[in-house]
Design an enzyme around this catalytic site. Structure first.
Site, short mmCIF file in Angstrom:
data_model
loop_
_atom_site.label_atom_id
_atom_site.label_comp_id
_atom_site.label_asym_id
_atom_site.label_seq_id
_atom_site.Cartn_x
_atom_site.Cartn_y
_atom_site.Cartn_z
N HIS A 1 -13.20 -2.49 4.86
CA HIS A 1 -11.80 -2.64 5.30
C HIS A 1 -11.66 -2.96 6.82
CE1 HIS A 1 -10.43 -0.57 1.52
NE2 HIS A 1 -9.66 -1.59 1.39
N GLY A 2 -10.73 -3.50 7.20
CA GLY A 2 -10.02 -3.32 8.49
C GLY A 2 -10.53 -4.26 9.71
N ASP B 1 -1.19 -1.18 -3.80
CA ASP B 1 -2.55 -1.26 -3.31
C ASP B 1 -2.91 0.09 -2.72
OD1 ASP B 1 -4.89 -2.15 -2.28
OD2 ASP B 1 -4.07 -2.67 -0.10
N ASN C 1 -8.70 -9.25 -1.90
CA ASN C 1 -7.70 -8.51 -1.01
C ASN C 1 -8.07 -9.04 0.49
OD1 ASN C 1 -7.02 -7.24 -3.42
ND2 ASN C 1 -7.10 -5.45 -2.39
N SER D 1 0.94 -1.16 -0.11
CA SER D 1 -0.12 -0.13 0.01
C SER D 1 0.85 1.43 0.04
CB SER D 1 -0.80 -0.04 1.28
OG SER D 1 -0.25 0.32 2.40
O1 G3H Z 1 -6.97 -0.76 3.65
C1 G3H Z 1 -6.24 -1.15 2.99
C2 G3H Z 1 -4.97 -2.05 3.39
O2 G3H Z 1 -5.32 -2.76 4.25
C3 G3H Z 1 -3.87 -1.06 3.25
O3 G3H Z 1 -3.86 -0.68 4.43
O4 G3H Z 1 -2.96 1.87 4.18
O5 G3H Z 1 -2.85 0.68 6.53
O6 G3H Z 1 -1.17 -0.22 4.60
P1 G3H Z 1 -2.85 0.51 5.07
P1 13P Z 2 -8.85 -6.39 5.05
O1 13P Z 2 -7.78 -5.62 5.64
O2 13P Z 2 -10.20 -5.75 5.68
O3 13P Z 2 -8.80 -7.68 4.79
O4 13P Z 2 -8.82 -5.72 3.41
C1 13P Z 2 -7.46 -5.70 2.80
C2 13P Z 2 -7.53 -5.01 1.53
O5 13P Z 2 -8.75 -4.55 1.04
C3 13P Z 2 -6.37 -4.25 1.10
O6 13P Z 2 -6.52 -3.38 -0.25
ZN ZN Z 3 -8.28 -2.20 0.19
#
Ligand code: G3H
Ligand code: 13P
Ligand code: ZN
Length: 289
Positions: free
Chosen positions: A183-184, A83, A236, A49
C-alpha cells in the site's frame, strides 16, 4: 446507478478483466471517480475505508456516493464497498447503510484468529445478502515494513495452502492477497516491489473465489495484465488518485487572491478522473457497462 457487487464481478470472469475499486473520502474524489468511469464506460467499485468512516461519518460519505451514483452517473453501474474494515462495528454500520460488499481485514492476527474474526463478519454480511472480502498474508504500507517484506517475504506473503483453508473455513466471497503488492506512498518515490506471479498462480489454482489486488497504484500495466490472467478480478487504487488530487490542489493554490474554494477544488475532479480513466483502460474494464 448503484448495483450489487456480485453482478459486476460475475461478468469479469467471462470477459477476463478486472474491476477498478477506487477509494473516496469526499465529494470531489467521488465526482472524479464517476467522471473517469463515465468517460471509459466502465463498471466500478467505489470503496470507503474505515479511516474515512471515522473522518467523514458513515451517513455523510455514503449519501455522497449513493446520490451521485443515482443522479449523476447515468448508465454506470457502481457497487459500494467497505475497504479495510477493521472492526465488526464498522462492518455492521456499512451493511446497515446499504453497502453490497464489506472487507474485514484481520490480517494482522495469527492465522486461526484471522479465520475466527473473519467468519463473524462473513456470517453477519451473508445474513444480510452482502458480500465479504477477507485478507490473508499482510499487505503492508509503512516504509519499514516494506523493507522488511523485501528481506523476509515469507512473513508477509499469502501461502497458497493456507489460502485454500482460509476461503473454505471463512466462506469469504473474495480474497485479498499479498503477493508483493504494498500500500501507499512508498511507491511514489521508490519502485513498486515486483509481484510474485508464481505464487499468485498457485493461489488462483487453490481457491475458487475472485482475487483482489490491493496496493495497485504504480504497479506497471504489464504486471497488472498478467495478474488479471491469473485470476485477479478487483484492483484497488487509492494513492495515485490522492496524489493527483493533491498535485492539482497545490497548483491551483499558487493563484494568489483566489478565495472561492470551488475554483480551486474543481480542477481536482478532472485530475482524479484522468487517473481513473487510465487505470480502467489498463484493467480491461473500459466499455464493459
Ligand atoms: O491502505 C488502504 C487504503 O488506501 C485506505 O487508506 O485507511 O488511509 O483510508 P486509509
Ligand atoms: P494504493 O493506495 O497503494 O493504491 O492501495 C489502495 C488499496 O489497496 C486500498 O485498499
Ligand atoms: Zn488495501
Amino acid at each position: 446507478m448503484l448495483v450489487h457487487i456480485k453482478d459486476l464481478v460475475k461478468k469479469t470472469e467471462k470477459g477476463k478483466y478486472a474491476l477498478g475499486a477506487f477509494n473516496t473520502f469526499n465529494l470531489e474524489i467521488t465526482l472524479g471517480i464517476v467522471k473517469g468511469a463515465m468517460e471509459a464506460q466502465a463498471p466500478i467499485i467505489i470503496q470507503i475505508s474505515e479511516t474515512t468512516l471515522n473522518y467523514a461519518g458513515v451517513k455523510a460519505i455514503t449519501h455522497i456516493v449513493k446520490t451521485i451514483a443515482k443522479n449523476q452517473a447515468n448508465n454506470i453501474p457502481i457497487a459500494l464497498h467497505l475497504d479495510h474494515g477493521k472492526s465488526f462495528s464498522a462492518v455492521m454500520e456499512c451493511v446497515k447503510a446499504g453497502f453490497s460488499s464489506i472487507m474485514i481485514d484481520a490480517s494482522n492476527l495469527p492465522f486461526d484468529e484471522n479465520i475466527t474474526v473473519t467468519q463473524k463478519s462473513v456470517q453477519y454480511a451473508h445474513r444480510h445478502g452482502v458480500w465479504a472480502q477477507g485478507e490473508l498474508g499482510k499487505i503492508v504500507k509503512e516504509k519499514k515494513e516494506i523493507e522488511h517484506l523485501v528481506q523476509h517475504p515469507e512473513k508477509f506473503l499469502t501461502d497458497p495452502d493456507q489460502a485454500q483453508e482460509f476461503v473454505k473455513k471463512t466462506k469469504i466471497d473474495a480474497l485479498a492477497v499479498s503477493v508483493g503488492n504494498v500500500h501507499g506512498v512508498y511507491k511514489l518515490e521508490h519502485k513498486a516491489p515486483v509481484l510474485d506471479l508464481k505464487r499468485l498462480a498457485e493461489i488462483g489454482k487453490k481457491v475458487d473465489v475472485p482475487l483482489v489486488l490491493h496496493g495497485a497504484s504504480k504497479i506497471p500495466a504489464d504486471s497488472l495484465k498478467k495478474a488479471i490472467k491469473l485470476g485477479v478480478r478487483i484492483i484497488n487504487i487509492d494513492t495515485e488518485t490522492r496524489h493527483a488530487f493533491k498535485q492539482s490542489l497545490l497548483q491551483s493554490l499558487k493563484k494568489r487572491g483566489e478565495y472561492d474554494p470551488r475554483k480551486f477544488l474543481s480542477p481536482t475532479i478532472d485530475a482524479v478522473a484522468k487517473v481513473i480513466k487510465e487505470k480502467i483502460i489498463m484493467f480491461g474494464s473500459a466499455g464493459k457497462v
